[in-house]
Design a protein around this motif. Structure first.
Motif, PDB file in Angstrom:
ATOM      1  N   ALA A 140       0.819  -1.223   0.000  1.00  0.00           N
ATOM      2  CA  ALA A 140       0.000   0.000   0.000  1.00  0.00           C
ATOM      3  C   ALA A 140       0.850   1.270   0.000  1.00  0.00           C
ATOM      4  N   ILE A 141       2.101   1.173   0.435  1.00  0.00           N
ATOM      5  CA  ILE A 141       2.931   2.393   0.537  1.00  0.00           C
ATOM      6  C   ILE A 141       3.325   2.867  -0.863  1.00  0.00           C
ATOM      7  N   ASP A 142       3.156   4.163  -1.100  1.00  0.00           N
ATOM      8  CA  ASP A 142       3.561   4.757  -2.384  1.00  0.00           C
ATOM      9  C   ASP A 142       5.060   4.507  -2.579  1.00  0.00           C
ATOM     10  N   PRO A 143       5.461   3.851  -3.669  1.00  0.00           N
ATOM     11  CA  PRO A 143       6.886   3.567  -3.868  1.00  0.00           C
ATOM     12  C   PRO A 143       7.785   4.809  -3.801  1.00  0.00           C
ATOM     13  N   LEU A 144       7.197   5.989  -4.064  1.00  0.00           N
ATOM     14  CA  LEU A 144       8.016   7.218  -3.966  1.00  0.00           C
ATOM     15  C   LEU A 144       8.273   7.620  -2.512  1.00  0.00           C
ATOM     16  N   LYS A 145       7.508   7.015  -1.587  1.00  0.00           N
ATOM     17  CA  LYS A 145       7.689   7.326  -0.161  1.00  0.00           C
ATOM     18  C   LYS A 145       8.208   6.108   0.606  1.00  0.00           C
ATOM     19  N   ASP A 146       8.689   5.112  -0.142  1.00  0.00           N
ATOM     20  CA  ASP A 146       9.038   3.808   0.441  1.00  0.00           C
ATOM     21  C   ASP A 146      10.466   3.816   1.004  1.00  0.00           C
ATOM     22  N   VAL A 147      10.655   4.576   2.098  1.00  0.00           N
ATOM     23  CA  VAL A 147      12.011   4.791   2.611  1.00  0.00           C
ATOM     24  C   VAL A 147      12.604   3.552   3.301  1.00  0.00           C
ATOM     25  N   ASP A 148      11.776   2.566   3.604  1.00  0.00           N
ATOM     26  CA  ASP A 148      12.307   1.292   4.130  1.00  0.00           C
ATOM     27  C   ASP A 148      12.747   0.370   2.989  1.00  0.00           C
ATOM     28  N   ALA A 149      12.317   0.707   1.781  1.00  0.00           N
ATOM     29  CA  ALA A 149      12.698  -0.043   0.566  1.00  0.00           C
ATOM     30  C   ALA A 149      12.225  -1.501   0.594  1.00  0.00           C
ATOM     31  N   PHE A 150      10.989  -1.704   1.060  1.00  0.00           N
ATOM     32  CA  PHE A 150      10.422  -3.058   1.109  1.00  0.00           C
ATOM     33  C   PHE A 150       9.474  -3.337  -0.059  1.00  0.00           C
ATOM     34  N   HIS A 151       8.964  -2.259  -0.712  1.00  0.00           N
ATOM     35  CA  HIS A 151       7.960  -2.456  -1.761  1.00  0.00           C
ATOM     36  C   HIS A 151       8.576  -3.222  -2.942  1.00  0.00           C
ATOM     37  N   PRO A 152       7.815  -4.165  -3.534  1.00  0.00           N
ATOM     38  CA  PRO A 152       8.373  -4.938  -4.658  1.00  0.00           C
ATOM     39  C   PRO A 152       8.878  -4.058  -5.806  1.00  0.00           C
ATOM     40  N   TYR A 153       8.248  -2.898  -5.993  1.00  0.00           N
ATOM     41  CA  TYR A 153       8.717  -1.992  -7.057  1.00  0.00           C
ATOM     42  C   TYR A 153      10.138  -1.510  -6.731  1.00  0.00           C
ATOM     43  N   THR A 154      10.341  -1.143  -5.465  1.00  0.00           N
ATOM     44  CA  THR A 154      11.665  -0.675  -5.023  1.00  0.00           C
ATOM     45  C   THR A 154      12.692  -1.795  -5.173  1.00  0.00           C
ATOM     46  N   VAL A 155      12.294  -3.002  -4.767  1.00  0.00           N
ATOM     47  CA  VAL A 155      13.197  -4.161  -4.850  1.00  0.00           C
ATOM     48  C   VAL A 155      13.523  -4.442  -6.313  1.00  0.00           C
ATOM     49  N   GLY A 156      12.496  -4.296  -7.183  1.00  0.00           N
ATOM     50  CA  GLY A 156      12.700  -4.526  -8.618  1.00  0.00           C
ATOM     51  C   GLY A 156      13.740  -3.575  -9.191  1.00  0.00           C
ATOM     52  N   LEU A 157      13.697  -2.319  -8.755  1.00  0.00           N
ATOM     53  CA  LEU A 157      14.677  -1.338  -9.238  1.00  0.00           C
ATOM     54  C   LEU A 157      16.089  -1.727  -8.784  1.00  0.00           C
ATOM     55  N   ILE A 158      16.194  -2.277  -7.584  1.00  0.00           N
ATOM     56  CA  ILE A 158      17.521  -2.699  -7.083  1.00  0.00           C
ATOM     57  C   ILE A 158      18.034  -3.857  -7.941  1.00  0.00           C
ATOM     58  N   VAL A 159      17.160  -4.817  -8.202  1.00  0.00           N
ATOM     59  CA  VAL A 159      17.550  -5.975  -9.021  1.00  0.00           C
ATOM     60  C   VAL A 159      17.937  -5.505 -10.428  1.00  0.00           C
ATOM     61  N   ASP A 160      17.204  -4.504 -10.904  1.00  0.00           N
ATOM     62  CA  ASP A 160      17.432  -3.945 -12.241  1.00  0.00           C
ATOM     63  C   ASP A 160      18.766  -3.187 -12.325  1.00  0.00           C
ATOM     64  N   GLY A 161      19.337  -2.887 -11.182  1.00  0.00           N
ATOM     65  CA  GLY A 161      20.594  -2.122 -11.180  1.00  0.00           C
ATOM     66  C   GLY A 161      20.376  -0.619 -11.280  1.00  0.00           C
ATOM     67  N   THR A 162      19.108  -0.176 -11.071  1.00  0.00           N
ATOM     68  CA  THR A 162      18.794   1.263 -11.093  1.00  0.00           C
ATOM     69  C   THR A 162      18.072   1.632  -9.794  1.00  0.00           C
ATOM     70  N   PRO A 163      18.738   1.459  -8.656  1.00  0.00           N
ATOM     71  CA  PRO A 163      18.020   1.623  -7.383  1.00  0.00           C
ATOM     72  C   PRO A 163      17.538   3.048  -7.145  1.00  0.00           C
ATOM     73  N   ARG A 164      16.380   3.161  -6.487  1.00  0.00           N
ATOM     74  CA  ARG A 164      15.895   4.464  -6.025  1.00  0.00           C
ATOM     75  C   ARG A 164      16.238   4.550  -4.531  1.00  0.00           C
ATOM     76  N   PHE A 165      15.612   3.696  -3.729  1.00  0.00           N
ATOM     77  CA  PHE A 165      15.965   3.612  -2.312  1.00  0.00           C
ATOM     78  C   PHE A 165      16.629   2.263  -2.065  1.00  0.00           C
ATOM     79  N   LEU A 166      17.631   2.259  -1.182  1.00  0.00           N
ATOM     80  CA  LEU A 166      18.246   0.994  -0.776  1.00  0.00           C
ATOM     81  C   LEU A 166      17.745   0.660   0.622  1.00  0.00           C
ATOM     82  N   PRO A 167      17.531  -0.622   0.929  1.00  0.00           N
ATOM     83  CA  PRO A 167      17.091  -0.954   2.285  1.00  0.00           C
ATOM     84  C   PRO A 167      18.168  -0.537   3.297  1.00  0.00           C
TER      85      PRO A 167
END
Ligand code: NAP
Length: 319
Positions: A140-167
């Protein structure tokens, strides 16, 4: 996250590698990697950036913390995070819900914070009461506010090699390595623990192509046979197990860097890591103590993510 020692959890080493000695035959003791000092440095850098952000945008970066119930450990974690915000010039707000709150109430709170332009980062403190689904809250957390970096979208960006937030904990570990100038490229990194909080994302981050990564990473877990053999191959050994002093000096390659993520409270009140410090310090070249190693870095990286979220939401670049 703080475990209790039930019985002896220590894994039995198969071989004793002995201590490192210098040319005079004297024992060498590992350098302590002072996470507290590094975190303080990171926080002062964030404080400077927060002042500039306030001057540019007319607001402080704002972390909203949601706490459900009255678990004492969670209360302390949230209090420490809010205190760190205050000391660093970030805004923080606390959204308290009773332990009896319904899932829909909790989701409504998250939605309200998502929609609030004055809120940049949302932190929902886990664990939640059994009646609430952590998975649904993460989604439910907006990925743009996902400062814990748990959202699958955030995790996907990390896997993609283009991270936004890191856990926060893996990012804190990576910062310790960067700031202590510990090279990871081409190194054998062994991570014991594959949780979504620590081991899994860290393994992705350190095996990425690029600076502060490029390592050859092995991830071990409770089903890994011959754990000590894997550990003894590591140039950088990272323990994120949740078992007090499970990694002993004889499981460490002489000269290895050891990062101890564990925080385990013993029955006698002492807090120890997942690594047996006394024996490890004789073998490793550098080691994080517990407490005062990885722990302080976790909160510092939460602040960094909040600042980054604020910058991104204002259309700014962040570095
Ligand atoms: P977790 O979710 O319980 O995961 C533990 C991992 O260790 C699992 O992957 C588990 O394997 C593995 N494991 C358990 N027993 C093992 C054994 N005997 N041999 C090999 N692997 C074993 O824990 P976590 O959340 O990652 O936390 C780990 C530790 O770090 C805890 O002490 C926690 O308090 C601490 N921590 C500290 C910070 C900090 O800021 N310093 C932040 C987060 C966590 P399976 O997957 O097979 O079960």
């Amino acid at each position: 996250m703080v475990g209790q020692r039930q019985s002896t959890n220590r894994m039995q080493p198969t071989q004793n590698v002995g201590t490192r000695r210098n040319q005079e035959g004297l024992n060498l003791v590992a350098k302590r990697l002072d996470g507290k000092a590094i975190a303080s440095q990171v926080r002062s850098e964030i404080a400077e950036k927060a002042i500039k952000f306030l001057a540019r945008e007319g607001m402080k970066p704002h972390l909203a913390a949601v706490l459900v119930g009255d678990d004492p450990a969670s209360q302390i974690y949230v209090k420490n995070k809010r205190l760190a915000c205050e000391k660093t010039g970030l805004e923080s707000s606390l959204h308290l819900l009773p332990a009896t709150t319904s899932q829909s109430n909790l989701l409504e709170t998250v939605e309200r914070l998502n929609a609030d332009p004055s809120v940049n980062g949302i932190l929902v403190q886990f664990p939640l009461p059994k009646s609430c689904s952590e998975r649904e809250v993460v989604l439910a957390i907006d990925p743009l506010k996902d400062v814990d970096a748990f959202h699958p979208y955030t995790v996907g960006l990390i896997v993609d090699g283009t991270p936004r937030f890191l856990p926060c904990t893996p990012a804190g570990i990576q910062q310790i390595l960067i700031r202590e100038k510990i090279e990871t490229a081409g190194k054998e990194v062994v991570i014991v623990g594959r949780s979504h909080l620590v081991g899994r994302p860290l393994s992705i981050m350190l095996s990425q192509k690029g600076p502060h990564a490029d390592a050859t990473v092995t991830v071990c877990h409770s089903r890994t046979p011959n754990l000590e053999q894997h550990c003894r191959r590591a140039d950088i050994l990272i323990a994120a197990i949740g078992r007090p002093e499970a990694i002993t000096g004889s499981m460490i390659k002489p000269g290895a860097v050891v990062i101890d993520v564990g925080i385990n409270r013993l029955a006698d009140g002492r807090v120890v890591g997942d690594v047996e410090f006394e024996s490890a310090v004789q073998v490793a070249s550098a080691i994080t103590p517990v407490p005062g190693g990885v722990g302080p870095m976790t909160i510092a990286m939460l602040l960094e993510n909040t600042l980054k979220a604020a910058a991104l939401q204002h259309g700014e670049k962040f570095n």
